[in-house]
Structure formats: C-alpha cells, structure tokens
Design an enzyme around this catalytic site. Structure first.
Site, PDB file in Angstrom:
ATOM      1  N   SER A 151       0.837  -1.196   0.000  1.00 46.94           N
ATOM      2  CA  SER A 151       0.000   0.000   0.000  1.00 46.94           C
ATOM      3  C   SER A 151       0.870   1.244   0.000  1.00 46.94           C
ATOM      4  O   SER A 151       1.991   1.239   0.518  1.00 46.94           O
ATOM      5  CB  SER A 151      -0.904   0.025   1.233  1.00 46.94           C
ATOM      6  OG  SER A 151      -0.155   0.323   2.402  1.00 46.94           O
ATOM      7  N   ASP A 152       0.366   2.327  -0.610  1.00 50.73           N
ATOM      8  CA  ASP A 152       1.000   3.613  -0.381  1.00 50.73           C
ATOM      9  C   ASP A 152       0.910   3.900   1.116  1.00 50.73           C
ATOM     10  O   ASP A 152       0.088   3.325   1.828  1.00 50.73           O
ATOM     11  CB  ASP A 152       0.312   4.707  -1.197  1.00 50.73           C
ATOM     12  CG  ASP A 152       1.214   5.902  -1.432  1.00 50.73           C
ATOM     13  OD1 ASP A 152       2.229   6.046  -0.718  1.00 50.73           O
ATOM     14  OD2 ASP A 152       0.917   6.703  -2.332  1.00 50.73           O
ATOM     15  N   TRP A 153       1.740   4.783   1.599  1.00 50.75           N
ATOM     16  CA  TRP A 153       1.866   4.983   3.046  1.00 50.75           C
ATOM     17  C   TRP A 153       0.544   5.500   3.625  1.00 50.75           C
ATOM     18  O   TRP A 153       0.165   6.655   3.438  1.00 50.75           O
ATOM     19  CB  TRP A 153       3.016   5.942   3.313  1.00 50.75           C
ATOM     20  CG  TRP A 153       4.341   5.270   3.543  1.00 50.75           C
ATOM     21  CD1 TRP A 153       5.238   5.595   4.520  1.00 50.75           C
ATOM     22  CD2 TRP A 153       4.941   4.190   2.822  1.00 50.75           C
ATOM     23  NE1 TRP A 153       6.345   4.776   4.441  1.00 50.75           N
ATOM     24  CE2 TRP A 153       6.186   3.904   3.418  1.00 50.75           C
ATOM     25  CE3 TRP A 153       4.531   3.410   1.735  1.00 50.75           C
ATOM     26  CZ2 TRP A 153       7.033   2.882   2.970  1.00 50.75           C
ATOM     27  CZ3 TRP A 153       5.372   2.400   1.276  1.00 50.75           C
ATOM     28  CH2 TRP A 153       6.592   2.142   1.891  1.00 50.75           C
TER      29      TRP A 153
END
Length: 948
Positions: free
Chosen positions: A245-247
């Site tokens: 996932s993106d942060w």
C-alpha cells in the site's frame, strides 16, 4: 552451530503469517526468523535515493481535547546524500528506454550501498491534466511511452538485486483529496489509457513489487480492489510479486488480504494482525489468502537478499572498484561517476522547443541561434541560473551529493564566456521592478553577444500534495521576460530562454524568443547539460512526452482559450469536461480517453507544442516505408552536418466506428490517433539506417465492454511514422483482419488473434495510402469526437448503475472559456460538497471539516489549513508534512499512528463534524486505550515466535 531447518510459509502460525502483512516501522518490514524471512528496507527513489536515517520522534497520542495528527509518513526527513537524477517527466523526454535502464541500475547501486532493498518507483500514472501537482514524478500522458520507459527502469533497478516498486496503481490522477477520492471511470478508458502503462511495465519489466494508490476506483479502495489486484494484475498480467500500500493507503486489512493486497505500510500496528486472525477464525477470510499474501512478501524479501548473485549487501561496487564508506555514505569515485551519468541523462532528455534564424552576430546571420560558438559572451539572467531548481517537492526530494549551477557551468562545461549575471526577480516570487531593470541593463551592455534567461516554475508552483490552479508562470518571471524581449529586440541581441518546469507552462512570450530550451527538472547535473547543449558540445535529442497547450485548461481537456480554434474566430468552447482538480468525493472521468494529444488531435485544435515535438542541430530524412505482418520499416538518414539522434514515432488510426455516437453502428469509437511504438536512432552526418518498429499486443487492440475482452477491429487502419503527433513523415493504409465478433475465452484472452507476444498477429496487409483533404479531416474530427463522447457517457452511466455510492455522472455543463486569472499557484484546501445536510464519515479528509456545522470540526480544519500555509511560507516551498495532515482522512490514523489507534478509534472521530464532538473525542480516547491493552497481548503472542 546447530543447523535449524527453516519452516515453509504455510507451516508458520497464523499470527506469524498475519504479522508479515504489516510493516514494522516507517521504512521496514518484519522479519520472521522461523521461516528465514529477512526484513526489507524501503526508500523513495523515482529519480534518486531518499534513504532517511534520522526521523522525527514519534508524537504522543493526542489528548482527549483534539484528534491525533501524526507526522506525515512521507514527509522528507534527514536523508543520506545520493545522486539526484532528472525527474521522470524529464527522462521521458529522452524517449530512450535504455537510458532509463541505465539510470535505474545506477540508482540501485546506491541503494545497495545504503542498505535499501525496495526502491519506491517509477511513477507510471498517466497525466490526466497538466495541472496535476505531481506530474514531475510521472512519465507521460501516453501509456505506451510511460510503459516502455518504466519497464526498462524496472529492469535496470532489479539487475542490481533491488526490488522496483512501480506506483501508484491505479487511476490516481490528482493530488487534491488523493487519500479519499473515488475515481469513477469506465472499463475501456481505464484499461486502454490508465492501466496499459502498468501492464507493459509488469509484462516486460517483471517488477518484484507494485504500490497501490490512495484513492478508490469505482467505489473500492485500490488496495482492496480485487478486480485490479487479482483479476487484472495477477490473473491477466502474470504478476507474482508483492502489492504494497501507499503509506497509509490501506483501509481494511481483511479486505486487502482477500483482494490481493500483500503489505500495509508504513506501520499499521498490531491491530491489523488481530483483524486478520479474527477474520480467519470467524470464517470471513480464507486462510489460504493469508498464506498467499505472506508468501508474496517472503518472495520479495528472498529476491532482494539473493547474495552474491545480486551484489553483496555491504554495497561494494565492482565496476567502480569502490567499497562503501561507513554509515552508507557513498564513496567519492561513485559520487563522481554517478554525477556524470546524471549529466548524460539530462543531456539526452532536454528538448529544444524553438531555434530561429538570427539576423545579427556577423557571419552567423541567417543561421539558427543555437548552438552558440565557443567564446560567445553571454549575459545570464534569472535567479535559477545561480539557484537552480532541479527536482520537485515532496517525498521524492533527494539530498543531492552536489549541484551544478549555470553561472559556473557556462564556461566550465560549455566553453562560453559569462559577460554578466543578474537575478531579474526574487527567489520568493515577490515582484521587483528594480531587479528587472538591472537585468535589462546587463542584457543590453555592449560586451554581451547573447542573453540567456533562466525562468520557469519555482518550488511553490508544483509539488506533491498540491495541484496547480494555473498553467501560467509566476507573474514576476512573466514581467522579466516581457522586459527582456523588448530590450533585446531594440538592441538586436538574441534572446534564449532556458525553461525549468516539471510540467507544461503557458508561453505568451514564446514568439519573442529566438530559442527555447526546455530543461525540465534536470537533476543535480542539469546545469552542466544545459551549458553543453547551448554550446553545441551536446546535440539536443529530447522530444516532449506531453502536449503543451496554448491557453489555460479549466478542465481535464479542452475548455481552453484557444485563438483560431474551430470556426477560426476567437475562443473555442468545447465541453463537456471534468473540473480539475475535482473537490468532490467522486472524481468522474467524463472525458474518457480524450486526454492529452488524444483530445487535441481528435478535436482538431491547435497547441503550442505537440506531443513528441523536439528540434535538433541536424536534420533527418524519412523514406521507403514498408509494412509487413511483424511491423513497419523505413530508411532514416542524417542529412545534416552534425551527429544526432532522431525519435521516430509510430501512430495508428483506426476506422471511425460508431459514427456520431450511434450505438447501432459497427465498431468502437476511437480517438484520432495513438502512439504504438517508437525508436530513438543515432546517426552520423550522411549515415543511413533501416529502422524497424514492431507491432505487438498493444498496437491494434481495444477493450470490448460487451464481451469483457480485448479485441481487434477489422478494416482499414492508417499507419503513420511521424517526428511528432502532428508531423507525419511517412504514411500508409493497411487492412487489418481483426477479431470483432469472435467469442473469446474470457477477460484478457487474445486467443482469437493468436499469440500477440509474436508480433505477426493480427494479419496486416500493406496498401499504399494518401492523405485526405481538409474537409474530410474536419468531418473525421467531428465524427470521432462525437462518437468517443457518446460511448464514454453510456459506459459511465453503466458504472454509476452498479453503485457503491457513486454520484451522478451526468455531463458537465459548458463553462466559460475566458482565461483564468489566479494569484495562487496551487490548490490545496478546496472545501468539497459542503452542505448543511452533509453527513461526514471516516474517509472524508480533515480539510473537508471546514464545511461542517460543528464549531470544533471547523476549528480543527482551519487550524490545519493555517499550519499548512505558515509552513509553506516559512520553508519557501510546500511542506508535505503539513499538507498530509490537512488532507488525510480520520481512517488513516489507524495506519499511520504506529499502532496507537485502531480503525474503531479512528471511526469515532467522524462523529465530530457530524455535530457530536464530545462523543467523538471520548470514543477516540477510549479506543486508543483499548487498543493499547490489546497490543500488549498480541505482542506477547508474537514474541513466542521470535517476532518483534
């Protein structure tokens, strides 16, 4: 030492497998000792390594009086020095995949030296609008160019044993509300335009990881979107790696695991582990899915810890004879060698936009102003000549090992004489008539032969987390260019503009310049590359990777003040289009495939510089086009007097299906032309070569909504070889035997065409063709534009009918085409969908609370907005930390608080903007306490297996 047999992933406890799916810290994953799974270190790095070694101290849990606001996980902290290469938007202008591969391998060498296992890049999102603030991190408005560049960058990175992680998958087209927006897009547009770059990168680059985006796609978060992550990415494209996932982009750990999301980053804490375990125990999640996701993470860790096959972990560089300095500091010879690579990449990526003959300068009269002869006395004007802007702002910002400036490089690298320098404007963007007058005085001096003005977008004008409200350059720079143009015209001195920007800008002064060199964001050695191009030591070979419009684009496409548009009289009003950036929860892609040059060529509207445009110091001739079943070939000759490189571009135009948008008509609606291949060819003066551009699975296909499969339209196709999208050099008509009407096996099945990995399919019969007349061309524009719009509207209506809370996708009204006048360079805090009856949820960003009826909610939103403005003013550029706080939704706290808050606590905060601040804050505080107690129990459980 006694040998301990490593366990298979499926034999680990459920707790261990679940723990593998959540990051351990800001930049690391968990180790699982019993299975021999090592931890991985990740780093931002689309154009250089940003390996943080000093991070801000963790903030304590928020007091009960206000919601928590953790530091932004992607905010640039202290990072080790590394080579800053040109950004993706600049490198794409090289049209050279091999160059991208070399750059990727060089960055990966530094990653190895600094102990980094996963490089978060490249950025493959399509540039839906030139006003996206993060466009400098993305390659192109075209998926074939972006995909080819990305695939080779990935190969280069992974050749050094470092995992590449292309991002952001998928349909992530604006910065405003990026953590909570819902991209509403029809399947055909999504697959043909927004997914094809990723498809090429996955099939050809074989990345070991891929990053999902923050946004939802048709109502489902990208990190838990089974259609994207399993059906398309894995089942169709054959991806076998890890989806990270993106942060803070993960919403539900359970739904992510079921859909194909492998790893939540940065550190969602132990609540995610409990959620996954509980879901398996309750029968809501298949244990096989947990095992599959854990195996994906373990596989990536194994690939990046492959030992001698991938270079040793201490960072030694056999090719340079260097051993890494202590604490990850790069050795001097590596720094020097990589700086030279950065300069070479910049040289090959810069685009000569304009180069007019000059009337002055003695024997050179009548010749193009560039290149300048050795010893030419140059007046440098512009703050950027001394304080270069060479990269974008945000999570990709590199702590460069060194930075060249044009004031020094002009003589050292270009062999030109610096006659004088004047900044011409203030670095902070405030106007100064005195500085403009001083610059003019330097420009008109008698000892000046030519004036070079360094202008463009400053740090405040484009950045991650922000979208641009205008395509215009800052007003003080426009004033400077107007004054210089007038003065140079009177003094009969050539005026050369060196343009710095990560995306297109308006150029009202273009016709007043003798030459314009687009330097993009050229990295730490960009100034040296500029000096070498100005002097002719390097021959420019870049071509634009996106269209530069003539006027302000109010929407995604076309609502533009374009002189001489349709009707050839004044401004043109073309609609519908989508507002950009969209401030609402639902971002409806009403324009369909009409993005970038696909729109401008289909509508038949003029632009400042077309997609693929670029000049050089030599000339090329095209001849002898031949078309076969495997592709096209032609003869290319350098007919100039200098060695140089040409970018030959293959475009195809399909039959005009569904004329006028009639659904009963045969064939799909198509845009006017599409790039399907290219070749960058270097030739000496007088040299000729036979160039071949192959057909492949992407050349003639389209996505057929009815059958849910890729098909090929039969009929006459025009195949064009051009030097840009508006300059055909060779063309022929071809009859294509396609697959329309064939019964295919399922999504992505191309069996009706044979093996498209073999470029001999579909069968193409070469038939000589000829260009049509203007009337026919106008009719074709009208036919195609109407057909594409009608088909997109029907498809979006179908998407809306399938639900998930998607709002109306009715066409937007025609809006005024008057030029936009704005004093703000960016858009950051538009209040979306504010209404007295609005109900807020945990997915609405804090910025949207400014539209709440509740005083506490409005106070919190205004405080965050104030903090963002103050941080921007203090730093002189956007502050990603403050922007992240402002635009994050409460649900992200469960993933970004280091495990202090869980999803239940975060959801409680949504009560605040709905008029219940006491209940919301009390619920949040109680949830944090509950979660801390549960965390201690989970930590004890994992400790029994040796996990921290």
């Amino acid at each position: 030492m006694k040998h301990v047999k490593r366990m298979a992933i499926e034999d680990l406890s459920l707790a261990e497998r679940a723990a593998l799916l959540a990051g351990a810290s800001q930049w690391t994953t968990r180790a699982v000792p019993r299975a021999g799974v090592p931890p991985m270190v990740m780093s931002d790095g689309p154009h250089g390594l940003r390996h943080e070694v000093v991070r801000p101290a963790a903030q304590p849990a928020a007091p009960a009086a206000q919601p928590a606001a953790p530091a932004a996980p992607t905010a640039p902290g202290a990072s080790l020095p590394a080579t800053c290469f040109p950004t993706a938007a600049t490198v794409a202008c090289s049209w050279d995949p091999e160059l991208a591969s070399h750059m990727g391998a060089t960055i990966a060498q530094e990653a190895r030296a600094q102990g980094v296992d996963v490089l978060l890049g490249p950025g493959l999102n399509i540039k839906r609008s030139p006003r996206c603030g993060r466009n400098f991190e993305y390659y192109s408005e075209d998926p074939v160019l972006a995909g080819r560049m990305g695939a080779e960058f990935i190969r280069g990175v992974q050749s050094q044993g470092v995992a590449a992680c292309p991002k952001h998958f998928a349909v992530n087209g604006q910065e405003l509300r990026r953590q909570s927006s819902n991209s509403v897009v029809d399947e055909r547009t999504m697959r043909e335009l927004y997914l094809t770059a990723f498809e090429i990168a996955v099939r050809e680059g074989r990345p070991w990881a891929i990053m999902s985006s923050y946004n939802r796609v048709n109502g489902v978060y990208a990190h838990e979107n089974r259609h994207l992550l399993t059906e398309i990415l894995r089942d169709e494209w054959g991806f076998d790696g890890m989806v990270v996932s993106d942060w803070g982009a993960s919403n539900s750990a359970v739904q992510a695991v079921a859909a194909g999301g492998s790893l939540e980053m940065p550190c969602p804490g132990l609540a995610s582990v409990r959620e996954v375990m509980r879901a398996v125990e309750d029968g809501r999640l298949a244990e096989a899915d947990v095992t599959a996701r854990a195996r994906e993470v373990a596989l990536c860790a194994a690939r990046t810890h492959g030992g001698a096959a991938h270079g040793d972990r201490t960072g030694s560089m056999p090719s340079l004879g260097s051993v890494v300095a202590p604490a990850g500091v790069l050795p001097p010879d590596m720094i020097d060698a990589h700086h030279r690579v950065a300069r070479d990449v910049a040289e090959q990526s810069m685009v000569l936009l304009r180069n007019e003959p000059i009337a002055s300068m003695g024997a050179r009269a009548g010749k193009p102003v560039l290149p300048l002869p050795a010893g030419t006395r140059v007046a440098l004007v512009g703050d950027m000549a001394a304080r270069p802007r060479f990269q974008g702002s945000g999570s990709s910002k590199v702590n460069a090992t060194r930075v060249d400036a044009l004031v020094g490089a002009l003589a050292a690298e270009g062999g030109l004489a610096l006659a004088g320098y004047a900044p011409g404007c203030r670095h902070d963007g405030t106007p100064s008539r005195e500085l403009v007058d001083r610059a003019v005085a330097v420009a008109v001096r008698g000892d000046v032969d030519a004036v070079v003005a360094c202008v463009g977008l400053d740090e405040r004008s484009e950045a991650e987390g922000l979208d641009r409200s205008t395509l215009a350059m800052p007003a003080p720079q426009l004033d400077l260019m107007a004054a210089l143009a007038k003065a140079c015209g009177k003094a009969d001195k050539p005026l050369i503009a060196v343009l710095t920007a990560g995306s297109p800008v308006l150029l009202p002064w273009a016709d007043d310049c003798d030459a314009i060199l687009y330097a993009g964001l050229g990295g730490q050695a960009g100034a040296s590359a500029v000096a070498r191009i100005l002097s002719g030591k390097a021959n420019p070979s870049g071509r634009l990777a996106e269209t530069w419009p003539l006027g302000e684009c109010d929407g995604v496409y076309g609502e533009t003040n374009v002189p001489g548009g349709p009707g050839k009289s004044g401004a043109s009003a073309v609609a519908p289009a989508s507002a950009y950036p969209c401030p609402d929860r639902d971002v409806v892609y009403r324009e369909g495939p009409l993005v970038g040059y696909r729109y401008w060529t289909t509508a038949g509207l003029p632009v400042r510089f077309p997609f693929g445009h670029g000049l050089t110091y030599t000339r090329f001739d095209y001849a002898d086009l031949e078309v076969g079943q495997t592709g096209v070939s032609f003869t290319l000759t350098n007919v100039g007097d200098r060695p140089g490189a040409e970018v030959a571009q293959l475009y195809v135009t399909g039959p005009c299906g569904s004329a006028g948008g009639d659904p009963a008509s045969d064939g799909p609606a198509r845009v006017a032309l599409e790039l399907k291949g290219f070749a960058k060819v270097r030739l000496d003066p007088g040299e000729s070569t036979r160039v071949t551009i192959p057909f492949d699975r992407y050349t003639f296909r389209h996505w057929d909504e009815a059958s849910g499969s890729w098909q090929v339209e039969s009929g006459p196709w025009r195949v064009t070889i051009g030097s840009d999208c508006l300059t055909p050099r060779l063309s022929a008509t071809h009859m294509v035997r396609g697959t329309m009407g064939a019964r295919l096996g399922g999504p992505g099945d191309l069996s009706g065409q044979g093996d498209l990995d073999s470029p001999g399919i579909p069968a193409v019969l070469g038939v000589p063709g000829m260009a049509g007349d203007p009337a026919a061309a106008d009719a074709d524009h009208r036919c195609r534009l109407a057909a594409v719009r009608a088909e997109t509207a029907r498809a979006l209506a179908d998407v809306a009918s399938m639900g998930d809370g998607i709002v109306s996708v009715a066409p937007a009204p025609i809006v005024s085409t008057a030029p936009v006048v704005s004093t703000m360079p960016i858009v950051s805090d538009v209040t979306p969908q504010s209404a007295a009856s609005r109900v807020f949820d945990a997915n609405d960003p804090f910025s949207s609370w400014s539209g709440s009826r509740d005083l506490v909610a409005r106070w919190w939103a205004h405080r965050l907005a104030r903090d963002e403005r103050r941080a921007r003013e203090r730093r002189g550029e956007p502050d990603l930390d403050a922007l992240f706080r402002l635009n994050m939704p409460p649900r992200a706290l469960a993933k970004l608080s280091g495990g202090r808050a869980d999803a239940r606590a975060a959801r409680s905060l949504a009560r605040i903007p709905n008029g219940h601040p006491v209940l919301g804050l009390a619920g949040f505080a109680l949830g944090v306490l509950r979660n801390q107690v549960a965390n201690r129990r989970t930590a004890a459980l994992l400790g029994r297996f040796g996990l921290k």
